[in-house]
Design a protein around this motif. Structure first.
Motif, mmCIF file in Angstrom:
data_model
loop_
_atom_site.group_PDB
_atom_site.id
_atom_site.type_symbol
_atom_site.label_atom_id
_atom_site.label_comp_id
_atom_site.label_asym_id
_atom_site.label_seq_id
_atom_site.Cartn_x
_atom_site.Cartn_y
_atom_site.Cartn_z
ATOM 1 N N GLN A 17 0.840 -1.199 0.000
ATOM 2 C CA GLN A 17 0.000 0.000 0.000
ATOM 3 C C GLN A 17 0.878 1.253 0.000
ATOM 4 O O GLN A 17 0.628 2.203 -0.740
ATOM 5 C CB GLN A 17 -0.916 0.011 1.235
ATOM 6 N N CYS A 18 1.917 1.243 0.819
ATOM 7 C CA CYS A 18 2.759 2.430 0.945
ATOM 8 C C CYS A 18 4.027 2.059 1.725
ATOM 9 O O CYS A 18 3.932 1.676 2.890
ATOM 10 C CB CYS A 18 1.975 3.523 1.682
ATOM 11 N N PRO A 19 5.212 2.157 1.127
ATOM 12 C CA PRO A 19 6.440 1.803 1.839
ATOM 13 C C PRO A 19 6.632 2.598 3.133
ATOM 14 O O PRO A 19 7.208 2.096 4.095
ATOM 15 C CB PRO A 19 7.530 2.130 0.812
ATOM 16 N N LYS A 20 6.093 3.814 3.147
ATOM 17 C CA LYS A 20 6.218 4.622 4.375
ATOM 18 C C LYS A 20 5.419 3.976 5.506
ATOM 19 O O LYS A 20 5.827 3.984 6.666
ATOM 20 C CB LYS A 20 5.699 6.035 4.086
ATOM 21 N N ARG A 21 4.253 3.414 5.148
ATOM 22 C CA ARG A 21 3.430 2.745 6.158
ATOM 23 C C ARG A 21 4.204 1.562 6.753
ATOM 24 O O ARG A 21 4.199 1.345 7.962
ATOM 25 C CB ARG A 21 2.106 2.267 5.529
ATOM 26 N N LEU A 22 4.849 0.805 5.876
ATOM 27 C CA LEU A 22 5.658 -0.333 6.334
ATOM 28 C C LEU A 22 6.744 0.155 7.291
ATOM 29 O O LEU A 22 6.935 -0.403 8.375
ATOM 30 C CB LEU A 22 6.291 -1.016 5.113
ATOM 31 N N ASN A 204 10.052 9.175 1.710
ATOM 32 C CA ASN A 204 9.427 10.477 1.496
ATOM 33 C C ASN A 204 8.210 10.300 0.579
ATOM 34 O O ASN A 204 8.307 10.418 -0.628
ATOM 35 C CB ASN A 204 10.466 11.417 0.867
ATOM 36 N N ILE A 205 7.085 9.991 1.185
ATOM 37 C CA ILE A 205 5.878 9.733 0.391
ATOM 38 C C ILE A 205 4.777 10.680 0.854
ATOM 39 O O ILE A 205 4.508 10.798 2.060
ATOM 40 C CB ILE A 205 5.442 8.266 0.528
ATOM 41 N N LEU A 206 4.180 11.362 -0.096
ATOM 42 C CA LEU A 206 3.131 12.328 0.248
ATOM 43 C C LEU A 206 1.779 11.624 0.377
ATOM 44 O O LEU A 206 1.564 10.555 -0.205
ATOM 45 C CB LEU A 206 3.028 13.399 -0.844
ATOM 46 N N ASP A 209 -4.540 9.282 -2.486
ATOM 47 C CA ASP A 209 -5.622 8.295 -2.462
ATOM 48 C C ASP A 209 -5.183 6.965 -1.843
ATOM 49 O O ASP A 209 -5.988 6.219 -1.296
ATOM 50 C CB ASP A 209 -6.135 8.032 -3.888
ATOM 51 N N HIS A 210 -3.892 6.668 -1.982
ATOM 52 C CA HIS A 210 -3.403 5.386 -1.464
ATOM 53 C C HIS A 210 -3.536 5.289 0.066
ATOM 54 O O HIS A 210 -3.445 4.191 0.601
ATOM 55 C CB HIS A 210 -1.937 5.178 -1.878
ATOM 56 N N CYS A 211 -3.752 6.402 0.750
ATOM 57 C CA CYS A 211 -3.876 6.361 2.225
ATOM 58 C C CYS A 211 -5.175 5.671 2.656
ATOM 59 O O CYS A 211 -5.321 5.273 3.811
ATOM 60 C CB CYS A 211 -3.830 7.770 2.809
ATOM 61 N N LYS A 212 -6.112 5.565 1.730
ATOM 62 C CA LYS A 212 -7.415 4.936 2.055
ATOM 63 C C LYS A 212 -7.624 3.641 1.289
ATOM 64 O O LYS A 212 -8.624 2.968 1.490
ATOM 65 C CB LYS A 212 -8.566 5.896 1.695
ATOM 66 N N ASP A 216 -7.789 1.629 5.087
ATOM 67 C CA ASP A 216 -7.459 2.872 5.778
ATOM 68 C C ASP A 216 -6.118 2.685 6.468
ATOM 69 O O ASP A 216 -5.939 1.763 7.258
ATOM 70 C CB ASP A 216 -8.521 3.189 6.845
ATOM 71 N N CYS A 217 -5.171 3.564 6.160
ATOM 72 C CA CYS A 217 -3.858 3.469 6.803
ATOM 73 C C CYS A 217 -3.996 3.924 8.254
ATOM 74 O O CYS A 217 -4.781 4.812 8.573
ATOM 75 C CB CYS A 217 -2.865 4.354 6.061
ATOM 76 N N ASN A 218 -3.194 3.335 9.136
ATOM 77 C CA ASN A 218 -3.294 3.700 10.560
ATOM 78 C C ASN A 218 -2.286 4.780 10.947
ATOM 79 O O ASN A 218 -2.059 5.020 12.121
ATOM 80 C CB ASN A 218 -3.115 2.453 11.447
ATOM 81 N N PHE A 219 -1.678 5.453 9.936
ATOM 82 C CA PHE A 219 -0.770 6.562 10.260
ATOM 83 C C PHE A 219 -1.300 7.879 9.694
ATOM 84 O O PHE A 219 -0.542 8.827 9.503
ATOM 85 C CB PHE A 219 0.639 6.272 9.716
ATOM 86 N N THR A 220 -2.591 7.915 9.415
ATOM 87 C CA THR A 220 -3.154 9.120 8.782
ATOM 88 C C THR A 220 -3.012 10.348 9.682
ATOM 89 O O THR A 220 -2.818 11.454 9.191
ATOM 90 C CB THR A 220 -4.637 8.910 8.418
ATOM 91 N N ASN A 221 -3.106 10.153 11.006
ATOM 92 C CA ASN A 221 -2.943 11.310 11.902
ATOM 93 C C ASN A 221 -1.536 11.876 11.767
ATOM 94 O O ASN A 221 -1.343 13.084 11.650
ATOM 95 C CB ASN A 221 -3.182 10.918 13.367
ATOM 96 N N HIS A 222 -0.559 11.001 11.772
ATOM 97 C CA HIS A 222 0.835 11.435 11.686
ATOM 98 C C HIS A 222 1.120 12.137 10.354
ATOM 99 O O HIS A 222 1.751 13.190 10.314
ATOM 100 C CB HIS A 222 1.767 10.227 11.863
ATOM 101 N N CYS A 223 0.640 11.549 9.267
ATOM 102 C CA CYS A 223 0.949 12.103 7.936
ATOM 103 C C CYS A 223 0.018 13.260 7.549
ATOM 104 O O CYS A 223 0.287 13.960 6.590
ATOM 105 C CB CYS A 223 0.848 11.021 6.861
ATOM 106 N N GLY A 224 -1.087 13.412 8.281
ATOM 107 C CA GLY A 224 -2.025 14.487 7.949
ATOM 108 C C GLY A 224 -3.011 14.110 6.861
ATOM 109 O O GLY A 224 -3.675 14.969 6.288
HETATM 110 S S1 SF4 Z 1 -0.982 8.022 5.765
HETATM 111 FE FE1 SF4 Z 1 1.253 8.178 5.441
HETATM 112 S S2 SF4 Z 1 2.021 6.124 5.782
HETATM 113 FE FE2 SF4 Z 1 -0.174 5.941 5.504
HETATM 114 S S3 SF4 Z 1 -0.483 5.507 3.347
HETATM 115 FE FE3 SF4 Z 1 -0.611 7.722 3.584
HETATM 116 S S4 SF4 Z 1 1.466 8.481 3.241
HETATM 117 FE FE4 SF4 Z 1 1.622 6.292 3.581
#
Ligand code: SF4
Length: 450
Positions: A17-22, A204-206, A209-212, A216-224
Motif C-alpha cells: 500500500q505504501c512503503p512509508k506505512r511499512l 518520502n511519500i506524500l 488516495d493510497h492512504c485509504k 485505511d492506513c493507521n498513520f493518517t494522523n501522523h501524515c495528515g
Molecule cells: S498516511 Fe502516510 S504512511 Fe499511511 S499511506 Fe498515507 S502516506 Fe503512507
C-alpha cells in the motif's frame, strides 16, 4: 535461537500500500492512530469466520502460536506435521528468506497439498490475491509444492434455514492463476521492502488516495491524510419552488421513521444471509395533523431472538394504513422492508403497501434545493443537523452513530443485566434523536417555504 523474520504477510501488504506505512509500522509504531474499535470488531469477526471454516476440513491440527512472538514454534510444528503425513493443518506457518506467513487451512488430498485462506468478505477482492501470492511464494519456496491455492469467502446467496450448513455458507475460489503471475512481483517487492527497512530515513511519500486504498492506513494522523477529505466547501442555494412542491406531496399523519440494523457475518437467524442487514430497532415520531402534538413510539429487540417478526407486527400497527412515512435516505428503509417481505411472506402484502408511502427528507439536500457552505458539500444527517438544529446534538449521547448502535446490540446479551438495561436506554435515546432530528429539520424546511 530461531531466526527472526523481517517481513510478515501483514507488513508485506502494508508495504504494497505504501512503503512509508511499512517503515512507520516497523520503526515508529508509537506514531500510529489510536486503536479503532471498528477494526477490533472486524478482527474478531474474522476470527469467528476462520474458526467456522475449519469445519470444511475437519480433524485438523492447530499450530497457531501461543503469542505473536512465537511463530518459529508454528513453523517447526508445521514441518513436523507435514513430515508425519498429517493431512489437515490449521494456521500452518512457513518462513523463507526472512519472510513469515501462515495459511488458514493446509490440506493434503490424493497426495497433493492445497492451501485455503479464509476471508470474512463475500467475494474475492484484489488485495486477497496479493495476499495469496505472498503465501504461495513463501510456502513453495520453503519446499512445499502446492497443487492449488484458494480464497474461501462467505456466500451471500446462502439463506440459513435450520442448522448452519457450512458447505453452503462458504465458497472456495481458486486464485492460482493470478497468484502465479504475481510471483516475480512478490520477489521484487520483498527485495525493495527489505531495502526500505534497512534505510535510516523515513520514505518520502506524500499523502494521497493510497492512504485509504485498499485499506485505511493507521498513520493518517501522523501524515495528515485525514485532512484530505475535509477540504470540500459547499455553496449556498435555496430553490423554494422545488422544495415547496416536494413538501406539498406529503400527507398527514406524518410518520418520522428510522431503523437500526445489525449485519451478522454468519447468519444467526433462519431466513437470513451472511451480512444481511437485520432491523432490530426503530424509532417513530408521529404527527397526526399540523397542529397536533408529537407522539413517540419505539421498538427494540430482546437482544437474543430474531427481532424481525415482533418488529414487523408492531411496525404495521404503529404505521397504520395512511400518511407519509418520512425517512432519511429512503432506499435503506425500502430495502429493509422488501427483505422482510421476502423473508416473512405472510406479511408481504402489508409491508409492500408501506413502501408506496415512504418519502425521503434527504432529497432537498441531495438535490441541492437547499444548500449551505457549512454542510461541507454533504447531505448526511450528521452534517445537516448541527447546522440547522444546533440545539439537538449527538455529542452527549453514549451511542452517537449507527455503527456504535449495531456493535452494542450485537453483544448486548453477553452483558450483565445492569449494563444491558443501561445499553437499552442508550440505544433508545440514540434512535429517538434520529427521528426527532428529522422532525426539526422538516420544520426548518417548512419555515423556508412559507
Ligand atoms: S498516511 Fe502516510 S504512511 Fe499511511 S499511506 Fe498515507 S502516506 Fe503512507
Amino acid at each position: 535461537m530461531a531466526a527472526k523474520h523481517v517481513l510478515s504477510k501483514s507488513t508485506f501488504m502494508a508495504g504494497c500500500q505504501c512503503p512509508k506505512r511499512l517503515y512507520l509500522h516497523k520503526k515508529h509504531p508509537e506514531l500510529s492512530n489510536p486503536e479503532d474499535e471498528d477494526l477490533q470488531a472486524i478482527f474478531s469477526r474474522g476470527t469467528t469466520v476462520g474458526l467456522l471454516a475449519r469445519e470444511l476440513f475437519k480433524g485438523g491440527i492447530d499450530v497457531a502460536p501461543p503469542d505473536p512472538f512465537s511463530y518459529h514454534i508454528s513453523v517447526a510444528k508445521t514441518q513436523e506435521l507435514i513430515a508425519a503425513n498429517h493431512s489437515v493443518i490449521y494456521e500452518a506457518a512457513f518462513m523463507y528468506d526472512g519472510v513469515l506467513c501462515a495459511i488458514d487451512l493446509l490440506v493434503k488430498k490424493r497426495n497433493k497439498w492445497y492451501a485455503y485462506e479464509v476471508k470474512s468478505s463475500t467475494k474475492v477482492k484484489d488485495p486477497f490475491v496479493q495476499d495469496a501470492a505472498l503465501q504461495h511464494y513463501v510456502i513453495t519456496r520453503s519446499g512445499l509444492p502446492l497443487a492449488d491455492i484458494s480464497v474461501v469467502h462467505l456466500n451471500n446467496q446462502y439463506k440459513r434455514v435450520g442448522e448452519l450448513e457450512v458447505e453452503q455458507l462458504f465458497n472456495a475460489v481458486s486464485v492460482k492463476e493470478p497468484v502465479l503471475s504475481l510471483q516475480d512481483f512478490v520477489e521484487a517487492q520483498i527485495d525493495s521492502f527489505k531495502k526500505v527497512l534497512k534505510s535510516k530515513n523515513i520514505p518520502n511519500i506524500l499523502i494521497g488516495d493510497h492512504c485509504k486504498k485498499p485499506y485505511d492506513c493507521n498513520f493518517t494522523n501522523h501524515c495528515g491524510a485525514n485532512m484530505l477529505h475535509q477540504r470540500a466547501i459547499g455553496n449556498s442555494n435555496l430553490n423554494k419552488s422545488e422544495l415547496k412542491q416536494f413538501l406539498k406531496e406529503w400527507q398527514y399523519p406524518f410518520y418520522f421513521f428510522d431503523f437500526e440494523t445489525i449485519m451478522p457475518a454468519i447468519p444467526e437467524f433462519d431466513h437470513s444471509r451472511p451480512y444481511q442487514q437485520i432491523p432490530f430497532q426503530y424509532s417513530l415520531h408521529t404527527q397526526a395533523s399540523p397542529r397536533s402534538a408529537l407522539n413517540h413510539t419505539a421498538f427494540l429487540g430482546d437482544g437474543v431472538s430474531d427481532p424481525r417478526l415482533p418488529l414487523i407486527k408492531q411496525m404495521l400497527k404503529d404505521l397504520g394504513t395512511e400518511g407519509s412515512i418520512v425517512t432519511w435516505n429512503k432506499s435503506f428503509e425500502v430495502t429493509r422492508i422488501k427483505e422482510m417481505a421476502e423473508d416473512f411472506p405472510r406479511y408481504q402484502k402489508q409491508l409492500s403497501k408501506l413502501i408506496d408511502r415512504i418519502v425521503d427528507l434527504m432529497v432537498p439536500f441531495q438535490k441541492k434545493w437547499y444548500e449551505l457552505p457549512s454542510f461541507m458539500g454533504s447531505y448526511s444527517l450528521k452534517y445537516v443537523l448541527p447546522v440547522l438544529v444546533p440545539e439537538l446534538s449527538y455529542d452527549s449521547l453514549a451511542i452517537q452513530n449507527g455503527g456504535d448502535a449495531s456493535s452494542v446490540y450485537a453483544i448486548i446479551k453477553e452483558q450483565p443485566i445492569a449494563v444491558q438495561m443501561q445499553q437499552r436506554n442508550d440505544l433508545l435515546a440514540y434512535c429517538h434523536l434520529d427521528t426527532l432530528a428529522m422532525v426539526e429539520i422538516y420544520k426548518k424546511l417548512k419555515a423556508l417555504v412559507k
